[in-house]
Design a protein around this motif. Structure first.
Motif, PDB file in Angstrom:
ATOM      1  N   ALA A 195     -22.823 -26.524  97.786  1.00 60.76           N
ATOM      2  CA  ALA A 195     -23.319 -26.227  96.440  1.00 60.76           C
ATOM      3  C   ALA A 195     -24.670 -26.896  96.206  1.00 60.76           C
ATOM      4  O   ALA A 195     -25.589 -26.297  95.632  1.00 60.76           O
ATOM      5  CB  ALA A 195     -22.302 -26.683  95.396  1.00 60.76           C
ATOM      6  N   ARG A 196     -24.818 -28.147  96.641  1.00 60.95           N
ATOM      7  CA  ARG A 196     -26.096 -28.857  96.474  1.00 60.95           C
ATOM      8  C   ARG A 196     -27.203 -28.163  97.259  1.00 60.95           C
ATOM      9  O   ARG A 196     -28.351 -28.087  96.797  1.00 60.95           O
ATOM     10  CB  ARG A 196     -25.948 -30.312  96.917  1.00 60.95           C
ATOM     11  CG  ARG A 196     -25.049 -31.142  95.997  1.00 60.95           C
ATOM     12  CD  ARG A 196     -25.120 -32.613  96.372  1.00 60.95           C
ATOM     13  NE  ARG A 196     -24.206 -33.413  95.576  1.00 60.95           N
ATOM     14  CZ  ARG A 196     -22.995 -33.771  95.958  1.00 60.95           C
ATOM     15  NH1 ARG A 196     -22.538 -33.398  97.156  1.00 60.95           N
ATOM     16  NH2 ARG A 196     -22.226 -34.496  95.165  1.00 60.95           N
ATOM     17  N   GLU A 197     -26.888 -27.688  98.450  1.00 58.15           N
ATOM     18  CA  GLU A 197     -27.883 -26.984  99.261  1.00 58.15           C
ATOM     19  C   GLU A 197     -28.355 -25.704  98.564  1.00 58.15           C
ATOM     20  O   GLU A 197     -29.547 -25.407  98.534  1.00 58.15           O
ATOM     21  CB  GLU A 197     -27.297 -26.636 100.635  1.00 58.15           C
ATOM     22  CG  GLU A 197     -27.062 -27.840 101.536  1.00 58.15           C
ATOM     23  CD  GLU A 197     -26.404 -27.457 102.845  1.00 58.15           C
ATOM     24  OE1 GLU A 197     -26.270 -28.327 103.705  1.00 58.15           O
ATOM     25  OE2 GLU A 197     -26.027 -26.265 103.005  1.00 58.15           O
ATOM     26  N   VAL A 198     -27.399 -24.972  97.982  1.00 55.26           N
ATOM     27  CA  VAL A 198     -27.746 -23.727  97.282  1.00 55.26           C
ATOM     28  C   VAL A 198     -28.631 -24.019  96.078  1.00 55.26           C
ATOM     29  O   VAL A 198     -29.660 -23.364  95.850  1.00 55.26           O
ATOM     30  CB  VAL A 198     -26.476 -22.975  96.852  1.00 55.26           C
ATOM     31  CG1 VAL A 198     -26.827 -21.771  95.984  1.00 55.26           C
ATOM     32  CG2 VAL A 198     -25.679 -22.534  98.070  1.00 55.26           C
ATOM     33  N   VAL A 199     -28.240 -25.020  95.284  1.00 57.51           N
ATOM     34  CA  VAL A 199     -29.015 -25.374  94.089  1.00 57.51           C
ATOM     35  C   VAL A 199     -30.407 -25.857  94.479  1.00 57.51           C
ATOM     36  O   VAL A 199     -31.410 -25.504  93.841  1.00 57.51           O
ATOM     37  CB  VAL A 199     -28.264 -26.439  93.266  1.00 57.51           C
ATOM     38  CG1 VAL A 199     -29.158 -26.992  92.163  1.00 57.51           C
ATOM     39  CG2 VAL A 199     -26.997 -25.848  92.675  1.00 57.51           C
TER      40      VAL A 199
END
Length: 728
Positions: free
Chosen positions: A443-447
């Motif tokens: 999720a952090r990578e996507v954001v």
């Protein structure tokens, strides 16, 4: 005295004589204040001792004078011990950086950058966190902060450009064998006050309409309705007001069926036509609900005929669109409407995949005091459970809690169901797509990737604006050069002088500064409300008499930061369905910040229009008090001068000596001013009424003529009104 004592005294005398010689040699080389005690190397009989940098013990004479090279080397080593060199913090800068980016690179807050730019030619009050700074100002801020700037290398920038795409996308279409029937999502559309929310109240036996401010819906509401037949239908109640067009469009993008509510007594209205267009754009089938059929003036057949003009042909006229006559208030014929929806859903065979990663759409988002950021969403694929990791826009969430439309906790949300999701790191915008990912790291990578792409797009747009301005300036420069080429030397000299004159741009600056400006802050309860208000403000013309400056907008109750920001810009805070606690109200009172709270959107706009009008200067409007006609003229001697006097009769109203007068001859005003005297016969009077005769003289060198008209008037200050028309 023994021999040992005598030898000791002789040695001390010899040492003292040598020390005195050394003092005389070193006096011109070292200042007395720099001399410091030397432990065992100095003479105990001397009051002043020598500095160790210049004198050190020698094997033969106990002392020797250091050479210049040795002294400099020793001095540097000593200074290194005394003042160690402090290494400055390095800041990697780029040619174009925003205020926010520079603050992050320096590991400081934005206020630090503002303070560094205070005593420069930049107007700090006009700066925003996304304002792009020139490299000169970037370097200046870094230097003032006691840091060292390092320009980013082009190679590093190229490496950033080819950053790996780590975004997440929807899954491929599911295998038809995995699809299962789900509740249809039905959106209620129609004109304001045509009974949409009342219809839903009757369907789910609640009183939502009674709780809506002003009796109108101002949010998208998502409800799961259980019909007596056992079927489930998810209804979306959208606002009918003109200000909420974006909400209605968002509702049709996630819906399966549109129920178009039309009042039988009013027929098709403006928002009805807009709703039809939204349904057509989304390619969604329509069921027409002709409401308020219990009213005396109801005419359902006329409504069906009006629909033909918009390419909606009801079954009675040979078409495929079902039209049901109902009464939402009394609950008449609602079973027939529910059957029509269920029948259409069966024909459409609405199915979804209940397995795998979750996919959905945010209907509404807001901030709750106890829960934090909360979103209302419709699940479209997969089954949402607690602990799921979701991504929407540039925010992500680990689902902590889930609630239904009544605020009851939920364990799972399947496709077609509305759900309130708690656990977001920040508020995502309404209408955005929700996707589930495998882990928090993912999720952090996507954001991070989405934030990066947004920054790149923003930088690209800013670069385009800069290039456009450069091109315009270059065109102006080339045109000026061509004009100068065709001028004489005297003309060129005059133009160059005027260009170098610092007073040249002052009139323009004064014109800009004299323009009225109203700074405002918008706070709303949910993202959709703020979006609707901003859409209305987009209709405000920049060429209006007053400049409208939206300095901030956000979701949630009014905070101390909002008060401080409003004080800085001398602005007004407009709250929509939000509150301000007592401490905030007290702070606003102390800082003289206006706060205006509303629960109905058109009343908020009315307050805004009134405040915009208050910034406009008042106009002086003449109000005529009386008319008089000149019957005769004569001169009166006062001292050594003659004063022209007009003998008049008041034809209408009255004449008052303290008011303003004007003289009209042949339809033209040839004088305007005050009277010096007003007499009735030989008496000075203050007022002459209609039908009476008088003699008057004025404060100007005016010669009266028979037939002139004297008008008595007064000036009244009239408040101007802004010409902005928001469309409702």
């Amino acid at each position: 005295m023994n021999v040992r004592t005598m030898r000791t005294l002789e040695n001390l005398a010899r040492l003292h004589r040598a020390c005195r010689q050394l003092h005389s040699l070193a006096y011109g080389k070292v200042h007395r204040t720099q001399w410091k005690p030397v432990l065992s190397s100095a003479c105990p009989m001397c009051p002043i001792q020598l500095h160790p940098l210049f004198w050190q013990p020698d094997a033969r004479s106990q002392f020797r004078l250091l050479s210049t090279t040795e002294r400099k080397k020793s001095s540097k080593e000593k200074l290194k011990l005394i003042k160690p060199k402090v290494k400055k913090q390095e800041v990697v800068i780029r040619p174009r950086m925003t205020v926010e980016e520079l603050a992050k690179a320096m590991h400081k807050d934005i206020d630090h950058v503002y303070e560094a730019l205070l005593n420069t030619s930049i107007d700090v009050n006009s700066l925003e966190p996304d304002t792009v700074l020139d490299s000169m100002w970037i370097k200046d801020v870094v230097k003032k902060s006691g840091m060292k700037f390092v320009t980013a290398k082009l190679k590093e920038e190229e490496e950033v450009v080819v950053k790996e795409n780590k975004d997440v996308v929807k899954r491929p279409p599911a295998d038809p064998a995995l699809l299962t029937l789900r509740p249809p999502v039905v959106t209620i559309l129609g004109h304001v006050d045509h009974g949409k929310t009342t219809l839903l109240d009757s369907l789910r036996k609640t009183q939502v309409a009674a709780m809506e401010a002003g009796g109108i819906t101002q949010h998208i509401g998502a409800f799961l309705v259980h019909l007596p037949s056992g079927e489930k239908i998810t209804f979306l109640d959208t606002p009918g007001h003109a200000a909420f067009s974006a909400m209605r469009a968002r509702g049709t993008n996630v819906t399966d069926i549109v129920v178009l509510v039309i009042a039988a007594e009013d027929g098709i209205q403006q928002q009805t036509v807009e709703s039809i267009q939204h349904a057509k754009n989304a390619n969604v089938p329509i069921v027409v609900a002709i409401n308020k059929c219990d009213k005396p003036k109801a005419d359902p057949e006329q409504v069906k005929k009006e629909l033909l003009a918009h390419d909606i042909v009801c079954e009675e006229y040979g078409g495929e669109v079902q039209a049901v006559c109902i009464s939402g208030l009394k609950g008449d014929n609602l079973d027939a409407l529910a059957e029509a929806i269920v029948a259409l859903a069966e024909v459409l065979e609405i199915k979804a995949d209940y397995t795998g990663l979750v996919e959905g759409t945010i209907i509404e988002s807001c901030t709750d005091k106890g829960k934090g950021p909360v979103t209302t969403a419709i699940i479209q694929r997969g089954t949402l459970k607690k602990g799921c990791i979701l991504v929407a826009e540039t925010s992500w969430a680990k689902v902590r809690l889930m609630f239904d439309e009544n605020g009851k906790p939920m364990e799972a949300a399947t496709p077609g169901m509305p759900v309130q999701i708690v656990g977001w790191k920040k508020i995502p915008s309404a209408g955005k797509e929700i996707l589930e990912v495998e882990s928090e790291q993912r999720a952090r990578e996507v954001v991070e990737w989405r934030t990066y792409t947004e920054e790149q797009e923003k930088a690209k747009k800013e670069l385009e604006v800069i290039e456009l301005k450069r091109k315009e300036q270059k065109d102006i420069y080339n045109k000026d050069r061509e004009d100068l080429f065709n001028m004489t030397w005297k003309q060129k000299r005059n133009i160059l002088r005027s260009r170098n004159n610092p007073m040249l741009n002052r009139p323009k600056e004064q014109a800009d500064s004299s323009k009225n400006r109203l700074s405002i802050i918008i706070k709303g309860d949910v993202d959709g409300s703020v979006e609707a208000i901003l859409n209305i403000l987009d209709t405000y013309d920049a060429d209006e008499e007053c400049e409208l400056n939206v300095i901030h907008c956000g979701i949630g109750d009014i905070s101390e930061n909002d008060i401080n920001l409003a004080e800085t810009f001398e602005g007004i805070i407009y709250g929509f369905n939000v509150n301000a606690n007592k401490s905030i109200q007290k702070l606003a009172s102390v800082k003289k910040v206006k706060m205006k709270m509303n629960k109905i959107i058109y009343r908020l706009i009315e307050d805004l229009k009134e405040d915009l009008s208050d910034t406009l200067p008042t106009t002086l409007e003449e109000r005529v008090l009386g008319h008089a006609s000149v019957l005769a003229t004569f001169d009166v001697t006062l001292g050594k001068s003659k004063v022209p006097v007009a003998g008049c009769r008041v034809l209408k109203g009255y004449l008052n000596r303290n008011m303003k007068f004007k003289l009209i001859r042949n339809g033209k005003v040839i004088w305007s001013g005050s009277l010096t005297s007003l007499k009735h016969h030989k008496d000075d009077v203050l007022e002459i009424k209609m039908g009476m005769e008088c003699g008057l003289s004025v404060d100007g060198d005016i010669k009266f003529e028979v037939g002139d008209e004297i008008v008595c008037f007064t000036g009244e200050k009239i408040k101007q009104k802004i010409s902005w028309d928001p469309g409702f």
